[in-house]
Design a protein around this motif. Sequence first.
Motif, PDB file in Angstrom:
ATOM      1  N   ARG A 343       0.822  -1.207   0.000  1.00  0.00           N
ATOM      2  CA  ARG A 343       0.000   0.000   0.000  1.00  0.00           C
ATOM      3  C   ARG A 343       0.858   1.259   0.000  1.00  0.00           C
ATOM      4  O   ARG A 343       0.489   2.274  -0.591  1.00  0.00           O
ATOM      5  N   GLY A 344       2.012   1.188   0.671  1.00  0.00           N
ATOM      6  CA  GLY A 344       2.925   2.324   0.631  1.00  0.00           C
ATOM      7  C   GLY A 344       3.443   2.567  -0.775  1.00  0.00           C
ATOM      8  O   GLY A 344       3.610   3.727  -1.194  1.00  0.00           O
ATOM      9  N   SER A 345       3.671   1.491  -1.519  1.00  0.00           N
ATOM     10  CA  SER A 345       4.127   1.646  -2.904  1.00  0.00           C
ATOM     11  C   SER A 345       3.037   2.256  -3.779  1.00  0.00           C
ATOM     12  O   SER A 345       3.340   2.981  -4.733  1.00  0.00           O
ATOM     13  N   TRP A 346       1.775   1.982  -3.457  1.00  0.00           N
ATOM     14  CA  TRP A 346       0.682   2.610  -4.205  1.00  0.00           C
ATOM     15  C   TRP A 346       0.756   4.130  -4.087  1.00  0.00           C
ATOM     16  O   TRP A 346       0.578   4.846  -5.071  1.00  0.00           O
ATOM     17  N   ASN A 347       1.011   4.610  -2.864  1.00  0.00           N
ATOM     18  CA  ASN A 347       1.126   6.055  -2.669  1.00  0.00           C
ATOM     19  C   ASN A 347       2.360   6.620  -3.363  1.00  0.00           C
ATOM     20  O   ASN A 347       2.328   7.740  -3.879  1.00  0.00           O
ATOM     21  N   THR A 348       3.431   5.834  -3.368  1.00  0.00           N
ATOM     22  CA  THR A 348       4.649   6.274  -4.062  1.00  0.00           C
ATOM     23  C   THR A 348       4.389   6.438  -5.544  1.00  0.00           C
ATOM     24  O   THR A 348       4.771   7.457  -6.155  1.00  0.00           O
ATOM     25  N   TYR A 349       3.731   5.467  -6.145  1.00  0.00           N
ATOM     26  CA  TYR A 349       3.402   5.575  -7.564  1.00  0.00           C
ATOM     27  C   TYR A 349       2.386   6.689  -7.813  1.00  0.00           C
ATOM     28  O   TYR A 349       2.454   7.378  -8.839  1.00  0.00           O
ATOM     29  N   GLY A 350       1.445   6.871  -6.876  1.00  0.00           N
ATOM     30  CA  GLY A 350       0.484   7.956  -7.024  1.00  0.00           C
ATOM     31  C   GLY A 350       1.155   9.310  -7.039  1.00  0.00           C
ATOM     32  O   GLY A 350       0.802  10.183  -7.842  1.00  0.00           O
ATOM     33  N   TYR A 351       2.123   9.495  -6.147  1.00  0.00           N
ATOM     34  CA  TYR A 351       2.849  10.771  -6.113  1.00  0.00           C
ATOM     35  C   TYR A 351       3.683  10.943  -7.383  1.00  0.00           C
ATOM     36  O   TYR A 351       3.808  12.054  -7.914  1.00  0.00           O
TER      37      TYR A 351
END
Length: 467
Positions: A343-351
Motif C-alpha cells: 500500500r505504501g508503494s501505491w502512494n509512491t506511484y500515485g505521487y
Amino acid sequence: MSLEPIGIFTLVLGLYCLFAGYHTSIVVFIGLSVFGAAAAILIGSANIQPAHLFLAFLALSVLTYRDKFNIALKALSFPKPGFWLACLLIYGTALGFFAPRLLARMTDIIPLGVSEYPSTGRTVPLGPVSSNFTQAVYVSADLLAYVLILAIGSTMAGFRAITIGVLVFAGANAFFAVLDIATYGTGAQDLFLYIRNAQYTFHDDDVVAGVKRIVGSWPEASAFAGISLASVGFTGTLWLCGRDLRWSGALFLVTTLLVIRSTSSAGLLALPFCFVILYITALFRSGGQSGTRNSSAIVLFALPLICLVALVIALNDALFRQLYDYFDLLIFSKSTSSSAVERGSWNTYGYQNFLDSYGLGVGLGTSRTSSFLFALLSNVGIPGTIMFLLFAISAFSKRRGTPRTFTSDIRLAARNGCACLMIGAMVAGPTVDLGLVFFILAGLSSAEPDGETLTAPSTRYMTAKVS
C-alpha cells in the motif's frame, strides 16, 4: 446487464417511496447506503449499488417540486460548495478522458479498473481504464446527493428526516457488523450472499490472531471501519450535545467497540484522532447556561479515567501483554508487513503520477492509492485538490447565529462525522470518491432549514412527527 434480487427489492422500495413522499424517501436512501458490498444491477464490470439506484427515485420525488428544484439549482451557483464540487467533477471527468491518452505510457500507474487488470497491485503503463467512467458516475451521484440533501433540508421536517436517516444508517451498519460476527461463528455466512454480490475483491473470511475481521455489509474490514468512523463522529457529537441520548449514546458506544474489534489498522489509527475531535467538541459544549451534562462530564472525567485505565493495564502484566500483542500485530509492526509495504508503494506511484503529469493529475479514476490525499494529487492534481478544499471550506464553515439550536447541533455532528470519515480516508482511502455518506453529511452540514426550533438540548426530539 443483470438485475439482482436486491435490485428488485430496491426498485419496489423506490416505487413505494414515490407515493410515500420525499421525507420517507430520504430516510430509505440513507439507510440503503449501508449496502457497500451489494450490486443492485451488474453492467459488465460495473456495479450499481442499491443507494445509487434509489437515488434516481429520490431525485424524481424531490425535483418535481419547483421550490426544491430551485434550491438544488441554486446550490450549484458560484461560490456555493456545490459549485466547487461540480467543478471537481467536470475537471476530473475531462481529465480522465484526455490525460490517459495524451500522456499514454509516460508514467506507470496502479490501475483502479478491474475489468482490464486484476487487482494485484502491479503497475501498468498509463492508459484509459474502465474506472475513468465508473468513478465519474460515482462522483456525479455524490454531487446529486449533496444538492438533494440541501433541497430536502430546507425545511425543518426535511432536516429532521435526514437526521433520522443518518441514525438509521448508523444502526444498520452496527447491526450488520454484529450479524457478521454471529453468522461466522454459526457457519451461516450464506445469509450475506445477497448483499455481497458486487464485483469487488472481498475479504470477508479473513482472520487475524484467531479473530474474525468484521466487514459487515462492506467488502473488507478497512471499508467497514472507515465508514463507521462517520457514525462515531455523528452519534458521539449528538450525545455530547444532549440530543436523543437513548439512541445516539448507545450507537456511539457500540460502533466504537466494533471499530476496535474490526482489527482494521486504519480504523485503530484514526479512532484516537476522532476522540480528540469529540473531546474538543465537549470543551466548547461544556459550562455556562448552554452547556450539557454529558460534555461537562467528559471534560471532567475523561482524562482521569484514561489515566486510571492505563494504570490498571500497566499493573496487570497478562492484560498488558495481550493488548500489546494485539496492537503490535495491527499497528506497531504493520509498517513492515507485506500489505503495508504494498500500500505504501501505491502512494509512491500515485505521487509519481502527480509529478509526471506536471501537477495536473492523470484523470479521475485512473490510479489507485492508499490515501485520499495521494488519490487527489494523482488523479486530479493541484487544480482538483484546490477545488475539493474550496468545497470543504465552504460546506463546513460555521453558520452565524444562536450556537445552541437544534440545527446548529446537527450541523456540528455532521461536520464531525465528515471529519472523522476524512481521517480514515487519509489513512486508507483508495480513490477520490469519499462515498455517499460523506456527501450526505456534508449536505446536512450546509443545509439551512426555514425555521429554528428546540433551542435547548432535548432528549426526545426524534419523536417529533416528520410530515
